[in-house]
Design a protein around this motif. Structure first.
Motif, short mmCIF file in Angstrom:
data_model
loop_
_atom_site.label_atom_id
_atom_site.label_comp_id
_atom_site.label_asym_id
_atom_site.label_seq_id
_atom_site.Cartn_x
_atom_site.Cartn_y
_atom_site.Cartn_z
N TYR A 93 0.84 -1.20 0.00
CA TYR A 93 0.00 0.00 0.00
C TYR A 93 0.87 1.24 0.00
N GLY A 94 0.39 2.31 -0.60
CA GLY A 94 1.11 3.57 -0.63
C GLY A 94 2.10 3.70 -1.77
N PHE A 95 2.46 2.57 -2.40
CA PHE A 95 3.39 2.56 -3.53
C PHE A 95 2.66 2.17 -4.81
N ASP A 96 3.26 2.50 -5.92
CA ASP A 96 2.79 1.97 -7.18
C ASP A 96 3.00 0.45 -7.16
N LYS A 138 1.48 10.26 4.02
CA LYS A 138 1.26 9.20 3.05
C LYS A 138 1.81 7.89 3.61
N PRO A 139 1.01 7.15 4.35
CA PRO A 139 1.47 5.86 4.89
C PRO A 139 1.85 4.91 3.75
N GLU A 140 2.97 4.23 3.90
CA GLU A 140 3.43 3.28 2.90
C GLU A 140 3.85 1.99 3.60
N MET A 190 6.06 1.91 6.99
CA MET A 190 6.68 3.16 7.41
C MET A 190 6.17 3.60 8.79
N SER A 191 4.91 3.34 9.05
CA SER A 191 4.36 3.76 10.35
C SER A 191 4.99 2.97 11.49
N ARG A 192 5.33 1.69 11.27
CA ARG A 192 6.01 0.90 12.30
C ARG A 192 7.42 1.44 12.54
#
Length: 204
Positions: free
Chosen positions: A123-126, A163-165, A182-184
């Motif tokens: 999620y968050g990436f292409d 933008k969480p990824e 990224m949030s972790r």
């Protein structure tokens, strides 16, 4: 005549006795009423004192709570302010990294067991870019890679990220799940180095 005198004396004695009894009753009634009035006054005074003490305790408790809430609210505001500034700094830093750098940051601490077949969620990436990166690192052990949304596979705190990824690597048999998000990473950074980050960002 003698009988009349005797009757007259007897009547006087009866009247005197009745008067004494009446006076005694009146005296007792007066004493009882005075005692009752005094008791009522005492009860009223006691109740008034109890009520005043209760109200004073409530007032003191309210004043203490008000005084205590001021520094508490100040501390909450300070924590909130620092958190917002840290999140702004992190978002600004992440914006300077290209996609490959951000993917490498997520994958940095991942240790893959060779031969373990896994499924990747992104999620968050292409999706195409992320899939190519994961395939490069996992090779034939990657059985599938699909797109998801933040918070669907695992519950996370965004930590203020604009933008969480993330990449979530899960064994095909569901025995293992690794959250490379990224949030972790940012959450762990905040937990362990918040004081240093705040000092660097805002000064001592």
């Amino acid at each position: 005549m003698q009988e009349l005198r005797s009757t007259d004396v007897l009547d006087k004695e009866i009247q005197a006795e009745a008067r004494r009894k009446a006076e005694k009753i009146l005296k007792k009634a007066k004493e009882d009423s005075e005692s009752l009035i005094a008791s009522v006054d005492q009860n009223i005074a006691r109740l008034r004192k109890t009520k005043e003490e209760q109200e004073e305790k409530k007032l003191n408790a309210f004043e203490r709570n008000q005084k205590a809430s001021v520094p508490l609210e100040k501390a909450r505001f300070e924590v909130s302010y620092i958190q917002e500034r840290l999140a702004e700094a992190v978002n600004e830093w992440l914006s300077t990294l290209d996609v490959q750098k951000r993917l490498e940051l997520l994958f940095k601490d991942y240790k893959h067991e060779k031969g373990l077949k896994v499924h990747a969620y992104v999620y968050g990436f292409d999706l195409k870019t992320a899939k190519a990166f994961v395939e490069k690192n996992l090779g034939k052990d990657l059985t599938n890679c699909e797109e998801t949304i933040f918070g669907k596979i695992v519950v996370e705190d965004s930590c203020g990220l604009e933008k969480p990824e993330g990449l979530i690597i899960e064994a095909d048999d569901k025995s293992i799940r690794c959250c490379l998000t990224m949030s972790r990473i940012i959450g762990k950074l905040f937990d362990t180095n918040r004081k240093e980050l705040a000092a660097a960002l805002l000064g001592d």
